[in-house]
Design an enzyme around this catalytic site. Structure first.
Site, PDB file in Angstrom:
ATOM      1  N   GLY A   1      -5.126  -4.862   5.149  1.00 29.44           N
ATOM      2  CA  GLY A   1      -4.413  -5.890   4.398  1.00 29.44           C
ATOM      3  C   GLY A   1      -5.056  -7.256   4.490  1.00 29.44           C
ATOM      4  O   GLY A   1      -5.188  -7.977   3.492  1.00 29.44           O
ATOM      5  N   ARG A   2      -5.492  -7.640   5.690  1.00 33.85           N
ATOM      6  CA  ARG A   2      -6.055  -8.978   5.875  1.00 33.85           C
ATOM      7  C   ARG A   2      -7.477  -9.086   5.335  1.00 33.85           C
ATOM      8  O   ARG A   2      -8.056 -10.166   5.349  1.00 33.85           O
ATOM      9  CB  ARG A   2      -5.999  -9.344   7.356  1.00 33.85           C
ATOM     10  CG  ARG A   2      -6.729  -8.372   8.276  1.00 33.85           C
ATOM     11  CD  ARG A   2      -6.302  -8.589   9.726  1.00 33.85           C
ATOM     12  NE  ARG A   2      -6.928  -7.659  10.645  1.00 33.85           N
ATOM     13  CZ  ARG A   2      -6.492  -6.423  10.882  1.00 33.85           C
ATOM     14  NH1 ARG A   2      -5.444  -5.952  10.230  1.00 33.85           N
ATOM     15  NH2 ARG A   2      -7.095  -5.650  11.775  1.00 33.85           N
TER      16      ARG A   2
ATOM     17  N   GLU B   1      -4.832 -11.013  14.138  1.00 33.27           N
ATOM     18  CA  GLU B   1      -4.432  -9.616  13.973  1.00 33.27           C
ATOM     19  C   GLU B   1      -5.606  -8.690  14.221  1.00 33.27           C
ATOM     20  O   GLU B   1      -5.431  -7.546  14.631  1.00 33.27           O
ATOM     21  CB  GLU B   1      -3.846  -9.388  12.576  1.00 33.27           C
ATOM     22  CG  GLU B   1      -3.116  -8.061  12.432  1.00 33.27           C
ATOM     23  CD  GLU B   1      -2.294  -7.976  11.159  1.00 33.27           C
ATOM     24  OE1 GLU B   1      -2.820  -7.492  10.136  1.00 33.27           O
ATOM     25  OE2 GLU B   1      -1.123  -8.395  11.185  1.00 33.27           O
TER      26      GLU B   1
ATOM     27  N   HIS C   1      -3.207 -37.685  11.785  1.00 35.95           N
ATOM     28  CA  HIS C   1      -2.057 -38.540  12.057  1.00 35.95           C
ATOM     29  C   HIS C   1      -0.913 -37.762  12.695  1.00 35.95           C
ATOM     30  O   HIS C   1       0.233 -38.229  12.696  1.00 35.95           O
ATOM     31  CB  HIS C   1      -1.605 -39.223  10.762  1.00 35.95           C
ATOM     32  CG  HIS C   1      -2.605 -40.201  10.243  1.00 35.95           C
ATOM     33  ND1 HIS C   1      -2.559 -41.548  10.546  1.00 35.95           N
ATOM     34  CD2 HIS C   1      -3.712 -40.027   9.472  1.00 35.95           C
ATOM     35  CE1 HIS C   1      -3.583 -42.158   9.958  1.00 35.95           C
ATOM     36  NE2 HIS C   1      -4.295 -41.259   9.316  1.00 35.95           N
TER      37      HIS C   1
ATOM     38  N   LYS D   1       0.826  -1.203   0.000  1.00 36.69           N
ATOM     39  CA  LYS D   1       0.000   0.000   0.000  1.00 36.69           C
ATOM     40  C   LYS D   1       0.863   1.257   0.000  1.00 36.69           C
ATOM     41  O   LYS D   1       0.653   2.175  -0.792  1.00 36.69           O
ATOM     42  CB  LYS D   1      -0.948  -0.005   1.206  1.00 36.69           C
ATOM     43  CG  LYS D   1      -1.917   1.170   1.226  1.00 36.69           C
ATOM     44  CD  LYS D   1      -2.794   1.162   2.466  1.00 36.69           C
ATOM     45  CE  LYS D   1      -3.784   0.033   2.450  1.00 36.69           C
ATOM     46  NZ  LYS D   1      -4.773   0.131   3.558  1.00 36.69           N
TER      47      LYS D   1
ATOM     48  N   GLU E   1      10.171  -5.463   4.196  1.00 34.86           N
ATOM     49  CA  GLU E   1      10.355  -6.805   3.651  1.00 34.86           C
ATOM     50  C   GLU E   1       9.982  -6.848   2.166  1.00 34.86           C
ATOM     51  O   GLU E   1      10.701  -7.418   1.339  1.00 34.86           O
ATOM     52  CB  GLU E   1       9.501  -7.819   4.428  1.00 34.86           C
ATOM     53  CG  GLU E   1       9.871  -7.967   5.889  1.00 34.86           C
ATOM     54  CD  GLU E   1       9.096  -7.030   6.797  1.00 34.86           C
ATOM     55  OE1 GLU E   1       9.027  -7.311   8.006  1.00 34.86           O
ATOM     56  OE2 GLU E   1       8.548  -6.015   6.305  1.00 34.86           O
TER      57      GLU E   1
ATOM     58  N   LYS F   1       8.987  -3.982  14.321  1.00 34.36           N
ATOM     59  CA  LYS F   1       9.510  -3.443  13.059  1.00 34.36           C
ATOM     60  C   LYS F   1      10.362  -2.207  13.315  1.00 34.36           C
ATOM     61  O   LYS F   1      11.416  -2.020  12.689  1.00 34.36           O
ATOM     62  CB  LYS F   1       8.350  -3.116  12.118  1.00 34.36           C
ATOM     63  CG  LYS F   1       7.622  -4.348  11.599  1.00 34.36           C
ATOM     64  CD  LYS F   1       6.262  -4.025  11.033  1.00 34.36           C
ATOM     65  CE  LYS F   1       6.328  -3.114   9.832  1.00 34.36           C
ATOM     66  NZ  LYS F   1       4.984  -2.933   9.217  1.00 34.36           N
TER      67      LYS F   1
END
Length: 548
Positions: free
Chosen positions: A268-269, A354, A385, A208, A214, A505
């Site tokens: 974002g999510r 979040e 399993h 954005k 990153e 961050k």
């Protein structure tokens, strides 16, 4: 700590009293005293059938939970979201994921702007670009068509696209390769491009602000990789951006014509159905992407209009809150019995944790009740399993959502019936368990009996639908988005900010130059962090560590 306003409500206190009555009851008792609950405690909407009868609830529980929802004015708060009110209080803005899937003839004005008109302008731009890539008319710098698409983002700019691609791979173009890079670990990028031709590769940079450390680190590495082979002039034909920062996009070398915008009211999510979904649209085509948006919208309308007792997000949201706040269960599992949904649990981890992992209310006061369960999961039958042992016989119950499809997309022998049988078997086993008398009746040696007993009383929701389609995926994701909203509203927290990701961050930016072995800074952290940084620098200098 004084009791909060939420816990002082009579509707909350009624649930506390009810919990004391019902918590000792086993699901065996609940089914024995109410044989019809398996049919009655169910709901159906947007192609999804929900069986919630195997929960530690009865009709009184649900009525009391709905009373709490009424008490905190869930319906009014829900309408505020759909109308674009600034419900993201800490950032003073609307959060309007629902606007991303409204039909083209709708309108919704937020701060004087018709956001639906803007959304469809971007969708049209995405569709035009997707068709050009898919048809081969969009050419790379050397004139060769694009065969590889790499999405570079992080958080919602990665988890949404990669989940949607994996979920809808059945509908995707198989002559195109799609990869996703998010981790700043160089391995993620290096492995993504190892066997690709730069001349046939398109990068979608999703950020954005076009400043996320990153994402921009990976984007610059991608740029260097391309330029080394094709030269600076190639950047414009091999990079596009999903961003709101035109000047930074241009400085990177991306033509503004190839920038796809979105808005500050898209978290974002909550963004997989926005321009962040460009890689999804290229993979499955604009028509299937539109079907996915229609599924989102169908669930939105159900959530907005259905009465609480028939409303899937309200039912599931309130039951989840019941377990978190009254039973004290810390964890919840999402177990899709479809390999295509293998990334859905990871996607829902971000969406839920979040959003509602908050310790203060909308007023900034500390909460004195539990918020934000830990969400996790794995596709069935793999999990059976590995970790299902703890779910069946561990000391802490973990409520599960089991997702099953009546038809598989890849018919092969009796695979699908075997897969689906496990959903019904697991839900039954978790609910009713196996008593010591039942174990003895099987002829088990007495000393082994305790090991084979399963107490049951482990709750599940079963979500069943016909088949995994783009439309169904949209409905399923919207369902969980609205579950988050329901719970955040009851808890009185801001489900749309994420300040908790910031501090680490900020500190990382200070530490980066301190790791440079050419620099010897004065370290001003705590003794542990200082020691770790010094050891890291020593190991970087140690040639033996690198095998030299």
């Amino acid at each position: 700590m004084s009791t909060s306003a939420l816990r002082k409500r009579s509707s909350w206190k009624a649930l506390e009293a009810h919990y004391r009555e019902i918590s000792p009851l086993h699901l065996r008792n609940l089914f024995a005293s109410d044989p019809g609950r398996g049919e009655r405690l169910s709901a159906n909407a947007a192609g999804i059938y929900l069986d919630y009868s195997k929960n530690r609830i009865n009709d009184t529980t649900m009525n009391l939970l709905f009373n709490l929802a009424d008490d905190v004015k869930l319906a009014e708060r829900r309408e505020e979201m759909f109308e674009g009110v600034h419900i993201n209080v800490s950032e003073n803005r609307a959060d309007l994921g629902v606007a991303l899937r409204m039909p083209k003839d709708a309108s919704l004005f937020v701060d004087g702007v018709d956001v639906v008109k803007e959304v469809h302008a971007v969708l049209d731009q995405m569709a035009d670009f997707s068709r050009r890539v898919r048809s081969g008319t969009w050419k790379g710098h050397t004139g060769r068509p694009i065969k590889n698409v790499i999405n570079i983002g992080i958080g919602g700019s990665d988890l949404g696209p990669v989940m949607a691609y994996e979920a809808l791979r059945f509908y995707a173009r198989r002559d195109l390769t799609f990869r996703f890079v998010s981790n700043v670990d160089a391995t993620d990028f290096v492995e993504a491009v190892r066997d690709l031709e730069p001349a046939e590769t398109l990068f979608i940079i999703c950020s954005k602000t076009f400043a996320t450390l990153e994402t921009l680190t990976n984007a610059h590495s991608a740029r260097d990789w391309l330029v080394e082979e094709l030269g600076e002039a190639a950047v414009a034909q091999h990079f596009v951006a999903v961003s709101t920062e035109a000047s930074r996009v241009s400085a990177f070398g991306i033509d503004r014509e190839n920038m796809f915008g979105f808005w500050d009211w898209v978290g974002g999510r909550y963004s997989m159905d926005s321009a962040i979904g460009l890689s999804t649209m290229i993979a499955i085509g604009p028509e299937h992407f539109a079907e996915m948006l229609a599924g989102f919208y169908e669930m939105d309308q159900h959530f907005r209009t259905a009465p609480f007792e028939q409303n899937l997000p309200v039912i599931m949201g309130m039951i989840g809150l019941w377990y978190r706040d009254f039973f004290g269960f810390q964890s919840a599992g999402i177990m899709p019995y479809d390999q295509y949904l293998k990334r859905l649990p990871a996607y829902l981890q971000q969406l839920t944790m979040e959003s509602n992992g908050k310790h203060v209310t909308n007023e900034g006061t500390p909460v004195d009740y539990e918020t934000g369960a830990i969400y996790w999961g794995e596709p069935g039958t793999n999990g059976q399993h590995s970790f299902y042992q703890l779910i069946h016989q561990g000391t802490t119950p973990i409520p599960l959502d089991l997702i099953v499809f009546a038809r598989g997309l890849n018919p092969l022998g009796d695979h699908h019936d075997i897969l689906s049988s496990n959903v019904f078997a697991q839900a039954e086993a978790l609910a009713f368990g196996r008593t010591d008398a039942e174990v003895r009746a099987e002829g088990t040696a007495e000393r082994i009996v305790p090991f084979r007993v399963m107490e049951g009383n482990r709750p599940t929701n079963v979500l069943m639908t016909t088949m995994l389609t783009p439309r169904l995926l949209g409905s399923l994701v919207a369902l969980y988005e609205h579950i988050v909203f329901v719970q955040g509203t009851i808890w009185g927290v801001d489900s749309f900010d994420q300040w908790g990701v910031e501090l680490g961050k900020e500190l990382a930016l200070k530490i980066i130059p301190e790791l440079d072995d050419q620099n010897i800074p004065e370290l001003l952290h705590d003794s542990s962090t200082n020691a770790l940084i010094r050891r890291y620098r020593e190991l970087k200098r140690d040639e033996d560590v690198h095998g030299n």
